[in-house]
Design a protein around this motif. Structure first.
Motif, PDB file in Angstrom:
ATOM      1  N   ARG A  35      70.017  43.584 -20.472  1.00 15.34           N
ATOM      2  CA  ARG A  35      68.659  43.025 -20.549  1.00 15.34           C
ATOM      3  C   ARG A  35      67.766  43.623 -19.461  1.00 15.34           C
ATOM      4  O   ARG A  35      66.534  43.633 -19.607  1.00 15.34           O
ATOM      5  CB  ARG A  35      68.691  41.502 -20.406  1.00 15.34           C
ATOM      6  N   ASP A  36      68.363  44.119 -18.374  1.00 15.10           N
ATOM      7  CA  ASP A  36      67.562  44.711 -17.300  1.00 15.10           C
ATOM      8  C   ASP A  36      66.866  45.990 -17.753  1.00 15.10           C
ATOM      9  O   ASP A  36      65.947  46.485 -17.070  1.00 15.10           O
ATOM     10  CB  ASP A  36      68.450  45.016 -16.091  1.00 15.10           C
ATOM     11  N   LEU A  37      67.340  46.567 -18.876  1.00 10.29           N
ATOM     12  CA  LEU A  37      66.715  47.780 -19.383  1.00 10.29           C
ATOM     13  C   LEU A  37      65.474  47.498 -20.224  1.00 10.29           C
ATOM     14  O   LEU A  37      64.699  48.415 -20.523  1.00 10.29           O
ATOM     15  CB  LEU A  37      67.731  48.579 -20.219  1.00 10.29           C
ATOM     16  N   LEU A  38      65.278  46.227 -20.620  1.00 10.56           N
ATOM     17  CA  LEU A  38      64.129  45.888 -21.466  1.00 10.56           C
ATOM     18  C   LEU A  38      62.786  46.213 -20.801  1.00 10.56           C
ATOM     19  O   LEU A  38      61.887  46.756 -21.461  1.00 10.56           O
ATOM     20  CB  LEU A  38      64.171  44.400 -21.857  1.00 10.56           C
ATOM     21  N   PRO A  39      62.586  45.893 -19.506  1.00 15.53           N
ATOM     22  CA  PRO A  39      61.295  46.242 -18.891  1.00 15.53           C
ATOM     23  C   PRO A  39      61.001  47.736 -18.915  1.00 15.53           C
ATOM     24  O   PRO A  39      59.858  48.156 -19.113  1.00 15.53           O
ATOM     25  CB  PRO A  39      61.437  45.721 -17.459  1.00 15.53           C
ATOM     26  N   VAL A  40      62.045  48.556 -18.713  1.00 15.38           N
ATOM     27  CA  VAL A  40      61.858  50.002 -18.750  1.00 15.38           C
ATOM     28  C   VAL A  40      61.448  50.438 -20.155  1.00 15.38           C
ATOM     29  O   VAL A  40      60.512  51.236 -20.333  1.00 15.38           O
ATOM     30  CB  VAL A  40      63.130  50.727 -18.301  1.00 15.38           C
ATOM     31  N   LEU A  41      62.152  49.932 -21.167  1.00 19.45           N
ATOM     32  CA  LEU A  41      61.814  50.256 -22.554  1.00 19.45           C
ATOM     33  C   LEU A  41      60.382  49.827 -22.874  1.00 19.45           C
ATOM     34  O   LEU A  41      59.618  50.573 -23.504  1.00 19.45           O
ATOM     35  CB  LEU A  41      62.806  49.575 -23.496  1.00 19.45           C
ATOM     36  N   ARG A  42      60.009  48.653 -22.417  1.00 16.88           N
ATOM     37  CA  ARG A  42      58.678  48.108 -22.716  1.00 16.88           C
ATOM     38  C   ARG A  42      57.591  49.010 -22.123  1.00 16.88           C
ATOM     39  O   ARG A  42      56.608  49.350 -22.788  1.00 16.88           O
ATOM     40  CB  ARG A  42      58.595  46.691 -22.150  1.00 16.88           C
ATOM     41  N   THR A  43      57.767  49.412 -20.883  1.00 17.75           N
ATOM     42  CA  THR A  43      56.777  50.269 -20.231  1.00 17.75           C
ATOM     43  C   THR A  43      56.756  51.662 -20.865  1.00 17.75           C
ATOM     44  O   THR A  43      55.681  52.244 -21.088  1.00 17.75           O
ATOM     45  CB  THR A  43      57.080  50.386 -18.728  1.00 17.75           C
ATOM     46  N   TYR A  44      57.902  52.192 -21.164  1.00 19.23           N
ATOM     47  CA  TYR A  44      58.011  53.530 -21.758  1.00 19.23           C
ATOM     48  C   TYR A  44      57.259  53.610 -23.086  1.00 19.23           C
ATOM     49  O   TYR A  44      56.497  54.555 -23.347  1.00 19.23           O
ATOM     50  CB  TYR A  44      59.491  53.877 -21.939  1.00 19.23           C
ATOM     51  N   LEU A  45      57.449  52.583 -23.931  1.00 19.80           N
ATOM     52  CA  LEU A  45      56.772  52.570 -25.232  1.00 19.80           C
ATOM     53  C   LEU A  45      55.284  52.270 -25.084  1.00 19.80           C
ATOM     54  O   LEU A  45      54.449  52.838 -25.793  1.00 19.80           O
ATOM     55  CB  LEU A  45      57.435  51.548 -26.153  1.00 19.80           C
ATOM     56  N   ALA A  46      54.920  51.356 -24.160  1.00 26.20           N
ATOM     57  CA  ALA A  46      53.516  50.982 -23.990  1.00 26.20           C
ATOM     58  C   ALA A  46      52.691  52.128 -23.425  1.00 26.20           C
ATOM     59  O   ALA A  46      51.482  52.216 -23.663  1.00 26.20           O
ATOM     60  CB  ALA A  46      53.401  49.765 -23.069  1.00 26.20           C
ATOM     61  N   THR A  47      53.322  53.053 -22.682  1.00 29.56           N
ATOM     62  CA  THR A  47      52.600  54.203 -22.118  1.00 29.56           C
ATOM     63  C   THR A  47      52.645  55.414 -23.042  1.00 29.56           C
ATOM     64  O   THR A  47      52.277  56.535 -22.623  1.00 29.56           O
ATOM     65  CB  THR A  47      53.202  54.586 -20.756  1.00 29.56           C
ATOM     66  N   GLY A  48      53.088  55.193 -24.279  1.00 32.09           N
ATOM     67  CA  GLY A  48      53.139  56.322 -25.226  1.00 32.09           C
ATOM     68  C   GLY A  48      54.272  57.281 -24.933  1.00 32.09           C
ATOM     69  O   GLY A  48      54.131  58.496 -25.136  1.00 32.09           O
ATOM     70  N   ARG A  49      55.395  56.755 -24.422  1.00 33.53           N
ATOM     71  CA  ARG A  49      56.605  57.523 -24.082  1.00 33.53           C
ATOM     72  C   ARG A  49      56.304  58.575 -23.017  1.00 33.53           C
ATOM     73  O   ARG A  49      56.820  59.695 -23.050  1.00 33.53           O
ATOM     74  CB  ARG A  49      57.215  58.160 -25.330  1.00 33.53           C
ATOM     75  N   ASN A  50      55.476  58.174 -22.071  1.00 33.62           N
ATOM     76  CA  ASN A  50      55.132  59.059 -20.945  1.00 33.62           C
ATOM     77  C   ASN A  50      56.151  58.826 -19.829  1.00 33.62           C
ATOM     78  O   ASN A  50      56.110  57.818 -19.118  1.00 33.62           O
ATOM     79  CB  ASN A  50      53.712  58.732 -20.466  1.00 33.62           C
ATOM     80  N   LYS A  51      57.062  59.783 -19.651  1.00 37.14           N
ATOM     81  CA  LYS A  51      58.150  59.599 -18.690  1.00 37.14           C
ATOM     82  C   LYS A  51      57.641  59.592 -17.256  1.00 37.14           C
ATOM     83  O   LYS A  51      58.101  58.799 -16.422  1.00 37.14           O
ATOM     84  CB  LYS A  51      59.201  60.704 -18.873  1.00 37.14           C
ATOM     85  N   SER A  52      56.694  60.447 -16.942  1.00 36.19           N
ATOM     86  CA  SER A  52      56.182  60.495 -15.563  1.00 36.19           C
ATOM     87  C   SER A  52      55.513  59.170 -15.203  1.00 36.19           C
ATOM     88  O   SER A  52      55.729  58.627 -14.107  1.00 36.19           O
ATOM     89  CB  SER A  52      55.191  61.652 -15.417  1.00 36.19           C
ATOM     90  N   ARG A  53      54.682  58.671 -16.132  1.00 36.02           N
ATOM     91  CA  ARG A  53      53.984  57.427 -15.865  1.00 36.02           C
ATOM     92  C   ARG A  53      54.955  56.258 -15.752  1.00 36.02           C
ATOM     93  O   ARG A  53      54.811  55.396 -14.880  1.00 36.02           O
ATOM     94  CB  ARG A  53      52.976  57.152 -16.991  1.00 36.02           C
TER      95      ARG A  53
END
Length: 555
Positions: A480-498
């Protein structure tokens, strides 16, 4: 010659019998009473019984006495007979009882005509009757009623004070008052706006159906439009701020008066202990609603209760119409605009509504959000006024992040609950968006796109099943600790740097987390369709669990 056991003038709460009740006593019925004048005034209260043979007995009375006489000093003098009746009327006697036989073999016409003109009940007894028995009977009944009323007063005071000291809410106090009274209880402000109610729901709705008219009538008469309406003023520090009304009390009038007074005392005490103000809710924009700056707990409860019932749908909207009208919201031939305001100051929407003169009810139903229901005339431009309201809100200090979520205007009151829920869903969708850093002042359903659609469908079992299935690999244990990372990754348009920047991790560390997410979910997030499916599932999951993006870092 006169005999009496006299007490001071009656207080408003003092127990009394009516003339009709006295005439219905067995001892009186044995004397074969006949009402020969003033039959329409038999409900007048009898505070005491006074046996008197003096021709000038009126000067000895203080009001509310039933005078018993044989008329022995009046026989043969019609002027004295007429003046005798007039003097009793001036003294506000409740009735006069004349024993026939000793001085008058039949009801004297002069006294009968004079009593009819004055509206004073004149009763004759056709059989000899010991007046002492009647005085004893009435006096003992009055004393018993007074003792019972005082006992009730103390019991109610003790009970209500106990509730207050235990921290009970206002509604709990009113429920107890309604239980004792056996009738609806209504609390209003000085403009007759209903602030709180208690009692059986159907009976309360009947009272509120034409509240403004009957409330004003109650205010003019002091007792109300029907028997059993008892009013008590609510005041604090010498200033009146409201009224409590027992609407149709069917018990003893004195007991009802005591109950209303004790209830008023308790409500004032509760207000003083709780503080005079709050910022949770208000009726805004209507003339006479209390004036600028009036943040009153009673109006808070009224507005919040009405809006909560509308949003929940637990009570049909049509049944809530009398409550809305009684609360001062214009409802006849109106257009209703449901809004939800997100901002730092929950009191600001009502202040702005009042400043703009927009009739509405507003209440904080959730943290940092105020639900508003505007009531506009059909010829007013709902969109323009909503935009004006939002612009005025955003012009306030520290209000640049204030957002107004709006549903389309509703011309039918029955559609208001759905509109309020839509406005809430839009507000939730805006709050859920990690990238909505600068939303427009007024946000509508079409402005939140996919996130808004998911919000609308979040209770659908198929959507719930889809979200659980797509995210199953991340919803258990440490994953479940990976959910915040997934959420941010998708919300930023899969921008890894951001994403790495927002989570304060290095790019290699982020790559490892993304690989773990893909492995757990069995997807390739570089594939647009698979990433979109996971994104929709995550939006649905958050919507179902009311999980806005508190855990998505913002840069």
């Amino acid at each position: 010659m006169t005999t009496t056991s006299h007490i001071p003038a009656q207080q408003p709460w003092e127990p009394a019998l009516s003339v009709r009740q006295v005439l219905g006593l067995d001892r009186v019925l044995a004397g074969q009473p006949e009402v020969v004048a003033g039959a329409h005034r038999l409900d007048r209260p009898v505070r005491w019984v006074h046996v008197a043979e003096a021709a000038d007995v009126g000067v000895m009375l203080s009001g509310g006495e039933m005078v018993l006489t044989t008329g022995v000093l009046l026989a043969g003098d019609e002027d004295k007979q007429s003046e005798y009746i007039r003097s009793l009327d001036r003294a506000e006697a409740s009735a006069v009882v004349l024993g026939l036989g000793r001085a008058f073999p039949a009801p004297p016409d002069v006294m009968r005509r004079a009593a009819e003109r004055c509206g004073l009940p004149l009763v004759v007894l056709h059989r000899p009757f010991p007046f002492a028995e009647l005085t004893e009977e009435v006096q003992s009944r009055l004393l018993r009623r007074k003792f019972a009323a005082v006992s009730l007063s103390e019991a109610v005071r003790t009970e209500l004070t106990g509730l207050i000291t235990a921290g009970a809410p206002v509604q709990r106090l009113l429920d107890e008052v309604a239980r004792h009274a056996g009738c609806p209880v209504v609390v209003t402000n000085l403009a007759h706006r209903v602030l709180a109610t208690a009692g059986e729901r159907a009976a309360v709705d009947d009272v509120l159906r034409d509240w403004e008219r009957i409330a004003r009538q109650a205010g003019q008469t002091g007792a109300g439009p029907a028997d059993g309406w008892i009013r008590a003023e609510l005041s604090c520090r010498g200033e009146r701020w409201g009224r409590l009304v027992l609407c149709g009390d069917r018990g003893d009038r004195a007991a009802g008066r005591l109950l209303a007074d004790r209830a008023a005392e308790a409500l004032v005490l509760h207000r003083m202990l709780a503080g005079d103000g709050t910022h949770g809710a208000v009726l805004a924009g209507a003339a006479g609603a209390g004036g600028p700056g009036t943040w009153d707990a009673w109006e808070e409860q009224s507005a919040r209760g009405l809006l909560t019932d509308l949003v929940s749908g637990a009570v049909p909207a049509r049944q809530l119409l009398p409550r809305a009208r009684a609360a001062g919201l214009p409802v006849n031939r109106r257009v209703f605009v449901p809004l939800v305001v997100r901002g730092p100051d929950p009191g600001r929407p009502a202040r702005v509504l009042r400043l703009l003169g927009l009739p509405a009810i507003a209440a904080g139903l959730a943290d940092d959000r105020v639900t508003v229901l505007l009531s506009l005339a059909p010829d007013q431009n709902a969109r323009s006024l909503t935009a004006h309201f939002a612009d005025r809100l955003r012009s306030e200090p520290d209000a640049d992040r204030t957002v107004v979520a709006a549903a389309d205007a509703r011309a039918d009151w029955s559609d208001v609950p759905a509109g309020l829920r839509e406005a809430q869903q839009v507000a939730d969708a805006v709050a859920d968006s990690a990238t909505a850093l600068d939303p427009p002042p007024v946000v509508r359903l079409r402005d939140v796109h996919l996130r808004g659609l998911v919000r609308l469908l979040r209770d659908d079992p198929h959507v719930q099943s889809f979200a659980e299935r797509e995210l199953d690999g991340l919803l258990r244990g440490p994953e479940r600790d990976l959910l915040p990372v997934l959420r941010t990754y998708l919300a930023t348009g899969r921008n890894k740097s951001r994403t790495a920047q927002l989570h304060h991790v290095s790019r290699p560390a982020l790559y490892r987390r993304i690989e773990a997410i893909q492995d757990r979910l069995g997807v390739d997030l570089d594939d647009f369709e698979q990433a979109a499916s996971v994104h929709i599932a995550l939006l649905a999951h958050d919507a179902q669990h009311d999980a806005p993006q508190h855990d998505a870092p913002r840069g």
